[in-house]
Motif scaffolding. Structure first.
Motif, PDB file in Angstrom:
ATOM      1  N   ARG A   1       1.038  -1.418   0.185  1.00  0.00           N
ATOM      2  CA  ARG A   1      -0.069  -0.369   0.466  1.00  0.00           C
ATOM      3  C   ARG A   1       1.026   1.709  -0.383  1.00  0.00           C
ATOM      4  O   ARG A   1       2.232   1.544   0.663  1.00  0.00           O
ATOM      5  N   CYS A   2       0.769   2.298  -0.440  1.00  0.00           N
ATOM      6  CA  CYS A   2       1.534   3.491  -0.757  1.00  0.00           C
ATOM      7  C   CYS A   2       0.832   3.929   0.428  1.00  0.00           C
ATOM      8  O   CYS A   2      -0.435   4.407   0.508  1.00  0.00           O
ATOM      9  N   LEU A   3       1.534   4.810   1.398  1.00  0.00           N
ATOM     10  CA  LEU A   3       1.232   5.449   2.914  1.00  0.00           C
ATOM     11  C   LEU A   3       1.302   6.837   2.183  1.00  0.00           C
ATOM     12  O   LEU A   3       0.821   7.280   3.234  1.00  0.00           O
ATOM     13  N   GLY A   4       0.870   7.067   0.892  1.00  0.00           N
ATOM     14  CA  GLY A   4       0.772   8.965   0.673  1.00  0.00           C
ATOM     15  C   GLY A   4      -0.383   8.593   0.455  1.00  0.00           C
ATOM     16  O   GLY A   4      -0.461   9.767   1.108  1.00  0.00           O
ATOM     17  N   CYS A   5      -0.772   7.682  -0.555  1.00  0.00           N
ATOM     18  CA  CYS A   5      -2.547   7.957  -0.954  1.00  0.00           C
ATOM     19  C   CYS A   5      -3.080   6.496  -0.310  1.00  0.00           C
ATOM     20  O   CYS A   5      -4.431   6.782  -0.269  1.00  0.00           O
ATOM     21  N   GLN A   6      -2.501   6.015   0.782  1.00  0.00           N
ATOM     22  CA  GLN A   6      -3.714   5.155   1.192  1.00  0.00           C
ATOM     23  C   GLN A   6      -3.743   3.707   0.150  1.00  0.00           C
ATOM     24  O   GLN A   6      -5.049   3.089   0.794  1.00  0.00           O
TER      25      GLN A   6
ATOM     26  N   ARG B   1       7.594   5.523  -8.757  1.00  0.00           N
ATOM     27  CA  ARG B   1       6.683   6.624  -7.874  1.00  0.00           C
ATOM     28  C   ARG B   1       5.279   5.757  -8.097  1.00  0.00           C
ATOM     29  O   ARG B   1       5.125   4.891  -8.785  1.00  0.00           O
ATOM     30  N   CYS B   2       4.924   5.576  -6.924  1.00  0.00           N
ATOM     31  CA  CYS B   2       3.246   5.702  -7.066  1.00  0.00           C
ATOM     32  C   CYS B   2       2.488   6.073  -8.479  1.00  0.00           C
ATOM     33  O   CYS B   2       1.759   7.337  -8.572  1.00  0.00           O
ATOM     34  N   GLU B   3       1.815   4.900  -8.830  1.00  0.00           N
ATOM     35  CA  GLU B   3       1.084   5.489  -9.796  1.00  0.00           C
ATOM     36  C   GLU B   3      -0.128   5.968  -9.802  1.00  0.00           C
ATOM     37  O   GLU B   3      -0.353   6.922 -10.984  1.00  0.00           O
ATOM     38  N   GLU B   4      -0.612   6.129  -9.053  1.00  0.00           N
ATOM     39  CA  GLU B   4      -2.393   6.721  -8.368  1.00  0.00           C
ATOM     40  C   GLU B   4      -2.167   8.056  -8.018  1.00  0.00           C
ATOM     41  O   GLU B   4      -2.333   8.595  -8.776  1.00  0.00           O
ATOM     42  N   CYS B   5      -0.801   7.929  -7.280  1.00  0.00           N
ATOM     43  CA  CYS B   5      -0.871  10.091  -6.244  1.00  0.00           C
ATOM     44  C   CYS B   5       0.903  10.087  -6.784  1.00  0.00           C
ATOM     45  O   CYS B   5       1.553  11.559  -6.941  1.00  0.00           O
ATOM     46  N   ARG B   6       1.416   9.673  -7.743  1.00  0.00           N
ATOM     47  CA  ARG B   6       2.821  10.134  -7.969  1.00  0.00           C
ATOM     48  C   ARG B   6       4.110  10.558  -7.113  1.00  0.00           C
ATOM     49  O   ARG B   6       4.986  10.940  -7.466  1.00  0.00           O
TER      50      ARG B   6
HETATM   51 ZN   LIG Z   1       0.070   6.974  -3.527  1.00  0.00          ZN
END
Ligand SMILES: [Zn+2]
Length: 246
Positions: free
Chosen positions: A204-209, A230-235
């Motif tokens: 899980r990306c802890l930036g965007c959860q 880079r997170c594909e969701e929040c970059r």
């Molecule tokens: Zn993210």
């Protein structure tokens, strides 16, 4: 972009310090005592206006009282003069009779004026009380404002001390980190609410959860350790750790 895995982990340390700084800044602008001070300032302003109005009314009624005193004194003086002339017994019988008539009417007039004076005195007394109450309210508010101000200053000093503590370790990290990685992080941090780098934790990306999908996870597993992901969701910059669940 490439960066040593160690540098990528240090970026998470920097993010932690920056998040702390952001929290401290939020605390600084949201201290409960600030709202209380704003409310006290409003109350103080209203109390100050009320005091000015009370003082104006007080000085009006004092002027009225002085005038009323003078009116009574005028009649008393006139009566005293008439009485002296009457006692001296000079003048014709008709003159003396006229003086007696005037003394009766002056006594009546004096009684009326004294009644008015009494009423004005009562109002003056009440006006004094109102001014005293209003002054007391202003003084009490000033005291509360002074105490809240000192409370605010103490809280701000405490927060400043915490900010200072973060300063040196943060600078050390900034000096250590590669320029391009730091530049990307700072840009993302500015764009994304203060979080530029996030840990990949249990997929899980802890930036965007958001949970990383299977296809992206496969790509992440295949990526070289020094590849900056880079997170594909929040970059945000996505940092791999032993807890990433890869
Ligand atoms: Zn993210």
């Amino acid at each position: 972009m490439k960066a040593e895995p160690r540098a990528q982990l240090r970026l998470l340390d920097l993010q932690k310090l920056d998040s702390t700084l952001q929290q401290l800044e939020r605390q600084r602008t949201h201290l409960p005592v600030l709202a209380r001070l704003a409310e006290l300032a409003q109350q103080r302003s209203a109390a100050g206006d009320y005091l000015v109005r009370a003082q104006t009314a007080q000085s009006d009624v004092q002027w009225e009282l002085a005038k009323s005193d003078a009116d009574v004194q005028l009649v008393r003086d006139r009566a005293a003069r008439d009485q002296a002339r009457l006692d001296a017994g000079t003048g014709s019988a008709k003159d003396l009779q006229a003086l007696q008539h005037e003394l009766v009417s002056l006594a009546r007039r004096q009684a009326d004026l004294e009644e008015i004076e009494l009423d004005v005195m009562e109002r003056a007394e009440r006006a004094d009380e109102i001014v005293a109450e209003a002054s007391g309210a202003v003084a009490a508010l000033d005291e509360q404002i002074a105490s809240a101000t000192s409370e605010r200053d103490q809280a701000l000093a405490g927060l400043s001390a915490q900010v200072s503590e973060v300063g040196a370790p943060r600078q050390q990290l900034v000096d250590e980190l590669p320029g391009d990685l730091l530049g990307l992080y700072e840009k993302l941090r500015a764009d994304k609410g203060g979080v530029g780098a996030a840990m990949l934790h249990a997929r899980r990306c802890l930036g965007c959860q958001l949970e990383v999908n299977a296809a992206d996870l496969t790509a992440i597993r295949a990526a070289a350790a020094d590849e900056v992901l880079r997170c594909e969701e929040c970059r945000r910059i996505l940092i791999r750790t032993p807890e990433s669940g890869l």
